[in-house]
Motif scaffolding. Structure first.
Motif: not given
Ligand code: ZN
Lengths: 170, 185
Positions: A127, A130-136, A138
């Motif tokens: 939460g 910052y931008p997520s290190l492991r994006p979902i 796509k």
């Protein structure tokens, strides 16, 4: 103390050694946990991050008891060396994880390269802004390969429907 | 041929003769092959005749502790067996695959270093902005949300602390890169 199968195999020696003794180990862990509460994402060695993750998650469990609880305040006072972070722990992090149980941290390992020769890792609270290190992962429905495969699948389904209609008649 | 053989026999007989003479004390004994003369100071020798200085090899190695050393050279086969054993070779990594984001090769169980450097750069900028908003370096108790130049904040984010970014959002920073999916899973 963590009870697990690993504990049974390793004859109770689950923890790895940090620093040169018990006080130094605790100082290292307190430094890492304090940095994590302040920045919500830190980079350190894998050994320090892996050891501190357990304590950072237990700290949230104690913070959920509320700032009127004497035991929780004592734990927070011990583990957080910079005292301006104690309100942040009780008023920001504890409500954020109010409906969650257990896993509040994420730990990622960084690859060992010629520049980064130490075994480093990234530890973060969930939460964070910052931008997520492991994006979902796509889906790409508009890429040409996926359009062609989708068309092929639809053609195949149409052909199967026609075949099924023809069979009872024949 | 015959002359060379004769010469060898002559030398051998001369050797035997000398050894026999030595055995009966009629020939001076041979000196040491590697004779090291002791260093004698003429002044010291004249002053104290009772103080005998150690001479020869013992004076040269005085106080030196000799360590064990290999007596024979190891054969090439033995050396190569030890140095080039298959266990000592660097093992090829089997768990490499292209990153789904950028396509550079990454290792299973590790972050993609190419993507991480990009995210770390953005994270450091946000962290610097957060530091500027905090008065006297004291941590804020409100939740933080980041708003870029081309974005509008939602109703739920109005109670939070908004970090205003002057520049536009990076193209790789898509909507699912906000850390929201942990709430559902
Ligand atoms: Zn990548």
């Amino acid at each position: 103390m963590r009870l697990s199968l690993m504990l049974l195999i390793t004859h109770g020696k689950r923890q790895r050694k940090l620093g040169g003794g018990k006080p130094q180990r605790l100082n290292i862990l307190r430094r890492v946990v304090t940095g994590l509460v302040r920045h919500e994402r830190i980079e350190s060695t894998y050994a320090q991050c892996d050891e501190a993750k357990f304590y950072a998650e237990r700290l949230i469990d104690y913070a959920k008891l509320g700032n009127t609880n004497a035991g929780a305040m004592r734990i927070a006072d011990y583990w957080i060396t910079e005292k301006d972070l104690i309100p942040k722990l009780f008023e920001t992090l504890a409500p954020r994880f109010a409906e969650h149980d257990g896993r509040y941290c994420r730990l990622y390992r960084l690859p060992v390269t010629t520049q980064n020769t130490r075994d480093m890792a990234v530890l973060e609270y969930k939460g964070n802004p910052y931008p997520s290190l492991r994006p979902i992962p796509k889906n790409h429905p508009n890429s040409i390969a996926n359009i062609l495969v989708e068309g092929l699948r639809q053609d195949y389904e149409k052909k199967m429907e026609i075949d099924m209609k023809d069979q009872p008649a024949a | 041929m015959a002359t060379s053989l004769l010469r060898i026999f002559h030398a051998a007989f001369q050797n035997v003769e000398i050894r026999l003479l030595q055995a009966f004390g009629l020939h001076p004994p041979p000196g040491p092959a590697l004779a090291i003369p002791g260093c004698h100071h003429p002044l010291q020798g004249s002053q104290g005749s009772d103080m005998t200085e150690p001479s020869g090899l013992s004076s040269l190695l005085g106080g030196v502790f000799l360590m064990a050393a290999p007596k024979h050279r190891q054969s090439l086969e033995r050396r190569h067996k030890r140095q080039r054993h298959p266990d000592k070779l660097i093992k090829p990594k089997e768990n490499l695959f292209p990153c789904p984001e950028c396509g550079s090769m990454m290792q299973e169980g590790f972050l993609c270093i190419n993507c991480y450097q990009r995210i770390k750069y953005e994270t450091d900028i946000i962290r610097q902005k957060i530091k500027e908003t905090e008065t006297d370096g004291l941590a804020s108790t409100a939740e933080t949300v980041v708003r870029y130049a081309d974005e509008t904040i939602t109703e739920s984010d109005k109670s939070k602390r908004v970090i205003e970014m002057a520049r536009k959002k990076p193209h790789w920073f898509t909507k699912d890169m906000y850390d929201e999916h942990w709430k559902t899973s």
